[in-house]
Write a protein that holds these residues in place. Structure first.
Motif, PDB file in Angstrom:
ATOM      1  N   GLU A 367       0.715  -1.172   0.002  1.00 23.72           N
ATOM      2  CA  GLU A 367       0.042  -0.026  -0.092  1.00 23.72           C
ATOM      3  C   GLU A 367       0.892   1.292   0.016  1.00 23.72           C
ATOM      4  O   GLU A 367       0.665   2.186  -0.662  1.00 23.72           O
ATOM      5  CB  GLU A 367      -0.953   0.179   1.277  1.00 23.72           C
ATOM      6  CG  GLU A 367      -2.172  -1.035   1.077  1.00 23.72           C
ATOM      7  CD  GLU A 367      -2.775  -1.271   2.243  1.00 23.72           C
ATOM      8  OE1 GLU A 367      -4.043  -1.745   2.225  1.00 23.72           O
ATOM      9  OE2 GLU A 367      -2.531  -1.042   3.449  1.00 23.72           O
ATOM     10  N   LEU A 380      -1.129  -3.082  -7.782  1.00 22.42           N
ATOM     11  CA  LEU A 380      -2.680  -2.881  -7.889  1.00 22.42           C
ATOM     12  C   LEU A 380      -3.062  -4.521  -8.128  1.00 22.42           C
ATOM     13  O   LEU A 380      -3.997  -4.912  -7.231  1.00 22.42           O
ATOM     14  CB  LEU A 380      -3.261  -2.167  -8.833  1.00 22.42           C
ATOM     15  CG  LEU A 380      -3.202  -0.728  -8.736  1.00 22.42           C
ATOM     16  CD1 LEU A 380      -3.571   0.240 -10.111  1.00 22.42           C
ATOM     17  CD2 LEU A 380      -4.243  -0.353  -7.755  1.00 22.42           C
ATOM     18  N   ARG A 384      -4.797  -6.620  -5.180  1.00 24.74           N
ATOM     19  CA  ARG A 384      -6.027  -7.308  -5.438  1.00 24.74           C
ATOM     20  C   ARG A 384      -6.183  -8.791  -5.181  1.00 24.74           C
ATOM     21  O   ARG A 384      -7.099  -9.215  -4.420  1.00 24.74           O
ATOM     22  CB  ARG A 384      -6.701  -6.984  -6.998  1.00 24.74           C
ATOM     23  CG  ARG A 384      -7.860  -7.779  -7.287  1.00 24.74           C
ATOM     24  CD  ARG A 384      -8.191  -7.367  -8.761  1.00 24.74           C
ATOM     25  NE  ARG A 384      -7.434  -8.192  -9.670  1.00 24.74           N
ATOM     26  CZ  ARG A 384      -7.679  -7.998 -10.963  1.00 24.74           C
ATOM     27  NH1 ARG A 384      -8.683  -7.298 -11.504  1.00 24.74           N
ATOM     28  NH2 ARG A 384      -6.768  -8.683 -11.870  1.00 24.74           N
ATOM     29  N   VAL A 399      -9.874  -1.442  -5.030  1.00 25.88           N
ATOM     30  CA  VAL A 399      -8.653  -1.621  -6.113  1.00 25.88           C
ATOM     31  C   VAL A 399      -9.212  -2.059  -7.447  1.00 25.88           C
ATOM     32  O   VAL A 399      -8.618  -1.664  -8.514  1.00 25.88           O
ATOM     33  CB  VAL A 399      -7.670  -2.544  -5.482  1.00 25.88           C
ATOM     34  CG1 VAL A 399      -8.061  -4.233  -5.732  1.00 25.88           C
ATOM     35  CG2 VAL A 399      -6.295  -2.500  -6.100  1.00 25.88           C
TER      36      VAL A 399
END
Length: 410
Positions: A367, A380, A384, A399
């Protein structure tokens, strides 16, 4: 008598006409010189093209020097939007090259003192420089195919008129080739550079080392690093490669000694720890090693990434790699747990705690990486996967929306 005399007069007239024509064609060479000097490139081109075809002037080295000069002038004006002669010739620089080469063949030592350039060798130097400039423009615009092509032309022309290398064309040609994933060409150029005793750019050695590293060619890795150390004994990037070599060949003690040496020279260099971390990271995933060694490398990678982040709190690559290291370790344990038989429920639950804990540790790191590069797709995707496996629906939705938005805007 009258008939015979008339024939003689006619014959003399023909000789006179041929002489005048020959003189006119020979004079085309001088015309080309004068038109070029006056900046009338269209007339200069027409004159020299004619002279290059005419029997009395086509084997004269001066013709070909002047032809090279005319086409070189056309090439220099190619990029000028106001150039009135831009459609006069296609690839004029290539034509200039061939003209100068022809002049060299006819007379290797030919010089025309008043011409500019005054010899084919000087002309070839201008051609090589212009090829290099074109290559540099393409390189700066990230058109690596054309950049490589023109750097190769630079190298080729340079070898015609000089025994000294064009090290800039070699180096940037190698970098262009690496961008094109053409490691064969890059290796060829870089190897040439490392053979020049006066060459003082350590980056060439480091890039060559990295090519051998990717191929796991430890023999040439060692040769390259030993040569680099002689040339650049105080260069930390060279020292890093040496550390990598000993890491890869399994001499951990030697690599640690060298690492301490590098740190002593540059104690606040976050890249030192990052590079060592990436190598420990790769070794931790090497399935040819036993699990004990892989686990040791995993712990060393963690320490190195942590130190890199301590030294640079906005170091995206360190955050991402550290998070990915923990995530991948979790996946490894997840796969072991899922392979257990149904009767091993207690062992499964213990392993589940381990891999979920690793994923929870990875989350803040990834993050943070995303906060530093908000549009990074690999980060990302990894987030996910973790959100899905840790049952975090709100985060997962967020996301997914981000990924969809980025893909729709591409």
């Amino acid at each position: 008598k009258y008939y015979i005399r008339k024939t003689k007069i006619l014959f003399l007239s023909i000789i006179l006409l041929v002489s005048i024509s020959s003189f006119a064609q020979s004079n085309k060479v001088l015309d080309a010189y004068n038109y070029l000097k006056a900046g009338k490139l269209d007339k200069a081109k027409a004159a020299i093209d004619a002279a290059a075809l005419y029997p009395d002037t086509k084997d004269d080295p001066k013709t070909w020097l002047y032809k090279g000069n005319v086409y070189l002038a056309l090439a220099f004006k190619e990029s000028d939007p106001k150039n009135p002669y831009k459609d006069l010739a296609t690839n004029p620089l290539d034509t200039a090259l061939e003209a100068y080469k022809k002049c060299l063949i006819l007379d290797p030592d030919f010089i025309a003192p008043k011409a500019s350039p005054n010899s084919p060798r000087v002309g070839l130097k201008f051609v090589a420089d212009e090829y290099y400039n074109k290559g540099a423009n393409y390189f700066n615009n990230k058109d690596f195919n054309n950049a490589l092509s023109f750097f190769e032309k630079t190298r080729t022309v340079r070898k015609i008129y000089s025994n000294t290398p064009d090290t800039s064309a070699d180096f940037y040609g190698a970098v262009a080739a690496l961008n094109l994933k053409d490691t064969i060409t890059a290796e060829k150029y870089l190897k040439e550079l490392t053979t020049y005793a006066e060459y003082k750019n350590p980056t060439a050695f480091n890039l060559l080392f990295d090519i051998y590293l990717a191929k796991k060619d430890t023999t040439n890795m060692l040769k390259t690093i030993e040569l680099a150390k002689k040339r650049f004994p105080d260069n930390n990037d060279v020292l890093l490669r040496e550390i990598n070599y000993y890491l890869i060949t399994g001499d951990i003690e030697k690599s640690q000694t060298l690492l301490q040496e590098a740190i002593a020279k540059d104690p606040n260099n976050h890249m030192l720890y990052y590079v060592v971390g990436t190598n420990y990271d790769q070794l931790s995933q090497d399935t040819t090693l036993n699990q004990e060694r892989r686990d040791m490398f995993f712990e060393e990678a963690k320490k190195s990434y942590q130190k890199a982040i301590e030294l640079n709190n906005n170091f995206y690559e360190a955050y991402y790699n550290y998070g990915a290291l923990l995530f991948n370790k979790g996946v490894e344990i997840f796969n072991i747990a899922n392979a257990l038989p149904p009767t091993a429920q207690a062992e499964y639950e213990n392993l589940k705690k381990v891999y979920e804990d690793l994923w929870h540790q990875a989350l803040p790191l990834l993050e943070k990486a995303l906060s530093l590069q908000p549009d990074d797709i690999p980060t990302l995707y990894t987030l996910r996967t973790i959100y899905a496996r840790l049952s975090m629906p709100d985060k997962l939705q967020e996301v997914n929306q981000k990924i969809d938005s980025l893909q729709n805007n591409q």
